[in-house]
Enzyme design. Sequence first.
Site, PDB file in Angstrom:
ATOM      1  N   ASP A 156      32.659  -2.083   4.097  1.00  0.00           N
ATOM      2  CA  ASP A 156      32.380  -3.508   3.964  1.00  0.00           C
ATOM      3  C   ASP A 156      33.357  -4.349   3.151  1.00  0.00           C
ATOM      4  O   ASP A 156      33.897  -5.322   3.637  1.00  0.00           O
ATOM      5  CB  ASP A 156      30.975  -3.679   3.369  1.00  0.00           C
ATOM      6  CG  ASP A 156      29.952  -2.780   4.051  1.00  0.00           C
ATOM      7  OD1 ASP A 156      30.326  -2.012   4.940  1.00  0.00           O
ATOM      8  OD2 ASP A 156      28.770  -2.843   3.690  1.00  0.00           O
ATOM      9  N   GLU A 204      25.461   7.605  -3.344  1.00  0.00           N
ATOM     10  CA  GLU A 204      26.067   6.957  -2.173  1.00  0.00           C
ATOM     11  C   GLU A 204      27.594   7.095  -2.263  1.00  0.00           C
ATOM     12  O   GLU A 204      28.256   7.408  -1.285  1.00  0.00           O
ATOM     13  CB  GLU A 204      25.646   5.491  -2.170  1.00  0.00           C
ATOM     14  CG  GLU A 204      26.124   4.707  -0.970  1.00  0.00           C
ATOM     15  CD  GLU A 204      25.696   3.243  -1.042  1.00  0.00           C
ATOM     16  OE1 GLU A 204      25.112   2.830  -2.073  1.00  0.00           O
ATOM     17  OE2 GLU A 204      25.953   2.511  -0.068  1.00  0.00           O
TER      18      GLU A 204
HETATM   19  C1  9WN Z   1      25.770  -2.950   5.408  1.00  0.00           C
HETATM   20  C2  9WN Z   1      24.131   2.392   4.990  1.00  0.00           C
HETATM   21  C3  9WN Z   1      25.364   1.496   5.017  1.00  0.00           C
HETATM   22  C4  9WN Z   1      26.633   2.246   5.467  1.00  0.00           C
HETATM   23  C5  9WN Z   1      27.906   1.442   5.242  1.00  0.00           C
HETATM   24  C6  9WN Z   1      27.920   0.956   3.801  1.00  0.00           C
HETATM   25  C7  9WN Z   1      26.655   0.155   3.484  1.00  0.00           C
HETATM   26  C8  9WN Z   1      25.488  -1.908   4.320  1.00  0.00           C
HETATM   27  C9  9WN Z   1      25.180  -2.636   3.027  1.00  0.00           C
HETATM   28  O1  9WN Z   1      25.521   0.963   3.702  1.00  0.00           O
HETATM   29  O2  9WN Z   1      26.650  -1.035   4.254  1.00  0.00           O
HETATM   30  O3  9WN Z   1      25.887  -2.339   6.656  1.00  0.00           O
HETATM   31  O4  9WN Z   1      24.132  -3.288   2.969  1.00  0.00           O
HETATM   32  O5  9WN Z   1      25.978  -2.587   2.081  1.00  0.00           O
HETATM   33  O6  9WN Z   1      29.075   0.221   3.541  1.00  0.00           O
HETATM   34  O7  9WN Z   1      29.051   2.209   5.542  1.00  0.00           O
HETATM   35  O8  9WN Z   1      26.538   2.578   6.819  1.00  0.00           O
HETATM   36  O9  9WN Z   1      24.370   3.537   4.226  1.00  0.00           O
END
Ligand code: 9WN
Length: 445
Positions: free
Chosen positions: A176, A413
Amino acid sequence: MATHTGVAPPALAASAAYILRGNDIGTLTTAAPRLYPHLWSWDAAFVAIGLATVSVPRAIAELRTLLGAQWTTGMLPHIVFGPDEGYFPGPDVWGATTPSGARTSGICQPPVHAIAVRRVLDAGRRNGGADRDLAERFAAETFDRWLAWHRWLATARDPRGRGLLEIYHGWESGMDNSPRWDAAYAAVRPREDLLRGRARRDLEHVADARQRPTDEEYRRYLWLVHQMKEAGYDDDAVRETVDFRMTDVFMSAIAALASDVLAEIGDELGRRAEATELRALAERFRGGVLSTVSPDTGLARDEDVRTGLRLDAPTIGGFAPLLCGGDPRVFSRQLALFTGPEWCGHPDLRYALPPSTAPGHAGFSSRTYWRGPQWPFMNWLLYWTLHRAGEVDLAMSLRAEGLRQLGDLAFGEYYEPMTGEALGSAHQSWTAAVALDWLIVPPAG
Ligand code: 9WN
């Protein structure tokens, strides 16, 4: 073998299985219990890889939930919402419901799914009996759905057939707020403050807001969602109207790798024409990725489609050729870089694992999300790919270091690369999943 805190492998595996069980709400495994209470597309693939070590039927159910939300275009949406209302932006913001009634987001994520199908099939065959039958039936029944996903990417997201997938939101890359996207986001000027009066639910679930993107970044994220929704999530209209249009070299490399993997499954199913088609796609994406490699840095580069500018931020995304191969000279130069002092061999790293951004780069921040921390699922992806490419020693070192990192049983994470501290969400599903695969599946398996 023990991890850095002396946790024995069976204890680590048991804890990982316990995390996945705890995050299971029946129809789906939430990406994390509180921060991400829904199914995320690429997380679901890694989750299925982990689940396959303990239950082939449950792994299949996870992938079926994702497929159940597939758009009629073939797109697999990046979020499939469950019943929980605790995530922002939720279904009300996206306003996207499939004909099957699934509430989803309106964008996608990297196409790693064929790797999960491969892993589930292999697990079924190792177990034999009912698991084998189930996994083989699943692969045969769903092959066309995965194929439709790859075809959609190849047409809607690579409209000029360059072998480079376009993304219209940083969330689509799965990385992101990586410095990869800084320049493109700087040009995004939200014309409405869509964050005003809305609560950033994500900040309630991390110890420190610095671990997450800023409000300024979130305003831009929401503006892009707004633009895509206004365009009715129509592929052509979105492409022409959205303020963020980048080629994503890492996603393109994943498309090459996954198309090859799906082609192999196609061979096993006797789908020869489709296997040939997928191999041609793999070749196209591989060529696209290699065309972006900088002769100066040796890293692959994303491109701003609107300006034609290539971006040189030294991030994990630059190692796309390690995933798709295709040029031995590029590959060996990347291996040297990857294991060298700017990356995994950096003297200050707690574990020899790739940081998401090169330490020392201006955009590096050791505690902030995609701007520095190490991500366990990424370590697994590189482990699996490098093993497949015959780089067994490096793959095994990623596995050993990756397991040592997870010995704190936090299943973070992401991790602070210098101290090894777990950051972001605890009990993250894909982190637990890759631990299980590392511990239970024989490396060549
Ligand atoms: C937005 C779920 C996801 C991962 C992504 C990570 C994060 C989300 C957020 O979490 O993104 O999609 O709300 O920050 O960057 O890679 O799939 O774990």
